[in-house]
Design a protein around this motif. Structure first.
Motif: not given
Length: 420
Positions: A135-141, A209-220, A287-294
């Protein structure tokens, strides 16, 4: 016995090696499709169609994916990934052979087969990467997979344009098909299975995810916004710009280009420019994936990509010569960053074990945009010309910016509150 030993060897591959094999197959799969994009608008006679049919042919593969992306995503969740992606790649190789048979119906069938193939290849490959990614490297992958996508797009455009100028329309596409069948053999022998051995009911701490997203309803709401952004991205940069680039260069640059004392035919220049743009994309994506994970904030990068895309489209609407080249390069960076962040956000917000169906919805919306793009562009050409089309695209992207900025602020505050 040998088969069992080979399977054990595949399953022992490192993540880096598995990503290499997945990405290589994705890149090669694009050969026939990108060649057709580069050369079809200027080789309609060889293809056996009218110019008015070009928009349909460049949209047909996406129109069928609107129907099959959702079911394909669910199927990918339930079956081993190899059973989906390897046959899909073989169908893609076959579709390139059909392009070489002149005629409306054979080309249309080939495009429908390619749409089916790409749904399996891309959704399968994306799901496999999410299977592998911590999860902490998802954007890089995801950025690395996007790098292969842009490498394949650029290489295919360049190879296809040069081969067409050198050998002709049909021989070039036959070579593309042969190379793609070679990729099928590579995947058959070396592609590891990534489907988790067992499902879990809820994500573990390492899967969050690197930053918790809360409930599924809040994620919609944020997930829906991310999905809509992919639709706009593909409508404009794949649909409008991708389908009209040969005509744009013909009008704004010329039928031949003098560069460093060399006279370059239009198809080769179009392929070369597409390749250069994809090089920018394959740099920008990881590069944007690395920045996003950072930083842990995908949304700020998405807002920046939207703003850059608006600049690129305004320059495309007004520019000539070198300005057009610069505009397409800026657009390549914008679309690659936006696409990387949107797919990563889908992985962040999707419930555990449901990445396939979320990716299916994401790509369905994207395909609606990219299928509508060529149809709208070629329908509007007699009315508002190319400049009007790209001013329209600039306006569409401008409408997305305030909402995405609000979502960025909202999600940043919500994550801070959840972490407090």
């Amino acid at each position: 016995m040998r088969s069992g030993a080979l399977e054990r060897r595949r399953q022992g591959f490192s993540h880096d090696r598995a990503l290499f094999i997945i990405g290589l197959g994705v890149a090669i799969s694009l050969l026939g499709d990108l060649t057709l994009y580069v050369v079809l608008p200027t080789h309609t006679e060889a293809a056996g169609i009218a110019l008015a049919d070009v928009g349909l042919m460049l949209s047909a593969n996406r129109l069928i994916r609107i129907v099959i992306n959702g079911p394909m995503g669910v199927l990918i969740e339930r079956l081993p990934r190899r059973r989906i992606v390897i046959p899909a790649l073989a169908i893609g190789a076959l579709s390139s052979l059909l392009y070489t048979i002149p005629g409306f119906w054979t080309l249309l069938i080939g495009r429908l087969l390619w749409g089916t193939a790409w749904a399996g290849v891309w959704l399968g490959a994306s799901t496999m990467v999410l299977d592998l990614a911590p999860a902490e490297r998802r954007s890089s992958y995801i950025g690395r997979l996007q790098m292969w996508f842009f490498l394949g797009s650029g290489g295919a455009a360049l190879i296809g344009g040069v081969l067409t100028d050198w050998l002709g329309y049909s021989p070039a596409l036959r070579i593309c098909s042969l190379i793609t069948f070679g990729a099928v053999a590579i995947w058959l022998l070396l592609l590891p299975e990534t489907r988790p051995a067992r499902r879990v009911s809820a994500p573990t701490s390492s899967e969050q995810a690197p930053a918790p997203v809360g409930t599924w309803r809040a994620s919609l709401l944020p997930l829906g916004t991310a999905i809509a952004l992919l639709g706009v991205n593909w409508l404009i940069f794949i649909g409008f710009l991708g389908a009209t680039l040969p005509l744009l260069l013909e009008q704004r640059v010329g039928e031949t280009i003098l560069l460093l004392g060399l006279v370059i035919p239009l198809a080769s220049f179009t392929g070369g420019l597409s390749a250069a743009n994809q090089v920018l994309g394959l740099i920008a994506s990881p590069l944007s994936g690395w920045l996003s994970d950072r930083t842990g904030n995908r949304w700020r990068l998405a807002v920046g990509a939207l703003a850059l895309g608006m600049v690129a489209l305004a320059l495309t609407a007004t520019g000539y010569g070198a300005v057009i080249v610069l505009a397409t390069m800026l657009g390549a960076v914008a679309t690659s960053v936006l696409q990387t962040q949107v797919i990563t956000l889908a992985g962040d917000y999707a419930p555990a074990g449901q990445h396939g169906r979320v990716l299916g919805v994401l790509n369905t919306v994207g395909d609606i945009g990219s299928a509508a793009g060529p149809l709208l562009a070629y329908a509007l050409l007699p009315v508002i010309d190319l400049s009007g089309i790209f001013w329209l695209a600039t306006g569409v992207m401008a409408l997305c910016l305030p909402w995405t900025t609000w979502i960025t602020t909202r999600e940043t505050r919500r994550v801070v509150a959840l972490e407090a």
